[in-house]
Write an enzyme that holds these catalytic residues in place. Structure first.
Site, PDB file in Angstrom:
ATOM      1  N   HIS A  47      -7.321   2.184  -1.807  1.00 24.43           N
ATOM      2  CA  HIS A  47      -7.172   3.601  -1.472  1.00 24.43           C
ATOM      3  C   HIS A  47      -6.624   3.679  -0.042  1.00 24.43           C
ATOM      4  O   HIS A  47      -7.026   4.540   0.737  1.00 24.43           O
ATOM      5  CB  HIS A  47      -8.518   4.329  -1.551  1.00 24.43           C
ATOM      6  CG  HIS A  47      -9.154   4.285  -2.907  1.00 24.43           C
ATOM      7  ND1 HIS A  47     -10.440   4.734  -3.140  1.00 24.43           N
ATOM      8  CD2 HIS A  47      -8.699   3.842  -4.106  1.00 24.43           C
ATOM      9  CE1 HIS A  47     -10.743   4.576  -4.420  1.00 24.43           C
ATOM     10  NE2 HIS A  47      -9.698   4.021  -5.028  1.00 24.43           N
TER      11      HIS A  47
ATOM     12  N   TYR B  45      12.748  -5.096   2.489  1.00 24.35           N
ATOM     13  CA  TYR B  45      11.473  -5.736   2.158  1.00 24.35           C
ATOM     14  C   TYR B  45      10.728  -4.937   1.098  1.00 24.35           C
ATOM     15  O   TYR B  45      10.076  -5.494   0.212  1.00 24.35           O
ATOM     16  CB  TYR B  45      10.629  -5.922   3.427  1.00 24.35           C
ATOM     17  CG  TYR B  45      11.433  -6.608   4.479  1.00 24.35           C
ATOM     18  CD1 TYR B  45      11.675  -7.980   4.392  1.00 24.35           C
ATOM     19  CD2 TYR B  45      12.045  -5.885   5.495  1.00 24.35           C
ATOM     20  CE1 TYR B  45      12.476  -8.613   5.318  1.00 24.35           C
ATOM     21  CE2 TYR B  45      12.851  -6.510   6.431  1.00 24.35           C
ATOM     22  CZ  TYR B  45      13.068  -7.876   6.332  1.00 24.35           C
ATOM     23  OH  TYR B  45      13.876  -8.490   7.230  1.00 24.35           O
TER      24      TYR B  45
HETATM   25 ZN   LIG Z   1      -9.407   3.636  -6.976  1.00 22.06          ZN
END
Ligand SMILES: [Zn+2]
Length: 210
Positions: free
Chosen positions: A94, A119
Site C-alpha cells: 500500500h 526504467y
Molecule cells: Zn492490500
C-alpha cells in the site's frame, strides 16, 4: 533456491521495505513459489518483523500446510500465479505514491502511469488499473486474472500495486521502480511532461528483449 533460503529472503526483503517506509502497520504481503506450493506472509504480520519459521506454507488447493494463517489478501497472489506460470514471487504494497495514483480520477485504465522513464518501461511496462473492490471481495481475484496474463504488474484502484517477478529480488526491484515512478508522476502533475515516444519504447523492447 532452497525453501530455507526463500524463507530468509522473504524476511530480509520485508524488513528492507518496512525500514524504508514502503509499508506501514500490517499492510503489504510477499509470496514466493516453492517446489511443492508457495510461501506467504501471515495475516496481521508486519513486514518489518517476520519470522522465517512462521511464514504461511500453502498448497495449490489453498490448504495451509504449516505456519501461521495466511494474509487475507492471499487470493490476490493466487490470482496472479494462476495466470503467470513464470512468476516466482509476488509483492503487494500500500506504498504511498502508488496508492495515491490508484485514487486519482481520470486515469487511463489501460495504462495508469505513462512511460516517463526507460526504467519504468523495462521493469513494469504497461500498468493497468483493476476497478475498486472492497477488501476480501472474491471478485477482485477474477478481475486480476483478467489482466495478469498480459501484465506482470497491476494497480488496484483506491488500494495499491500487485507486482510479480521471476524471483523475489526482481519483484521487489520492480515494485520499488513503480513506487518511484508514481512519485514522479505526482510531482509532474500540471507540468506537461514529455513521455517516451512509441519509437523509444520499441527501441527498449528490442535492445533489452522485453
Ligand atoms: Zn492490500
Amino acid at each position: 533456491m532452497s525453501e530455507t533460503r526463500l524463507r530468509e529472503e522473504i524476511c530480509r526483503f520485508g524488513a528492507s521495505l518496512h525500514q524504508r517506509g514502503l509499508t506501514a502497520g500490517s499492510s503489504g504481503n510477499i509470496s514466493v513459489r516453492t517446489d511443492d506450493g508457495w510461501l506467504l506472509t501471515p495475516t496481521n504480520s508486519s513486514l518489518g518483523s517476520l519470522d522465517p519459521a512462521r511464514l504461511s506454507k500453502m498448497d495449490w488447493n489453498g490448504t495451509l500446510l504449516a505456519g501461521d494463517p495466511p494474509s487475507k489478501e492471499a487470493f490476490l497472489h493466487r490470482a496472479m500465479y494462476d495466470e503467470r506460470s513464470g512468476a516466482g514471487a509476488i509483492v503487494h504494497l500500500h506504498s504511498t505514491h502508488s496508492a495515491a495514483v490508484s485514487c486519482m480520477s481520470g486515469l487511463d485504465h489501460h495504462s495508469c502511469i505513462p512511460p516517463l522513464t526507460p526504467y519504468f518501461v523495462m521493469k513494469i511496462g504497461q500498468l493497468p488499473l483493476v476497478p475498486y473492490h472492497r477488501p476480501g471481495d472474491p471478485n477482485l481475484g477474477d478481475a486480476i486474472r483478467g489482466l495478469a496474463a498480459k501484465h506482470s504488474a497491476v494497480l488496484l484502484a483506491n488500494h495499491g500495486p500487485v507486482v510479480s517477478g521471476k524471483t523475489l529480488e526482481s519483484a521487489v526491484y520492480a515494485i520499488e521502480e513503480l513506487e518511484e515512478t508514481a512519485k514522479l508522476f505526482l510531482l509532474l502533475q500540471g507540468h506537461n511532461p514529455r513521455v517516451l515516444t512509441e519509437a523509444q519504447i520499441a527501441e527498449l523492447k528490442t535492445v533489452f528483449k522485453l
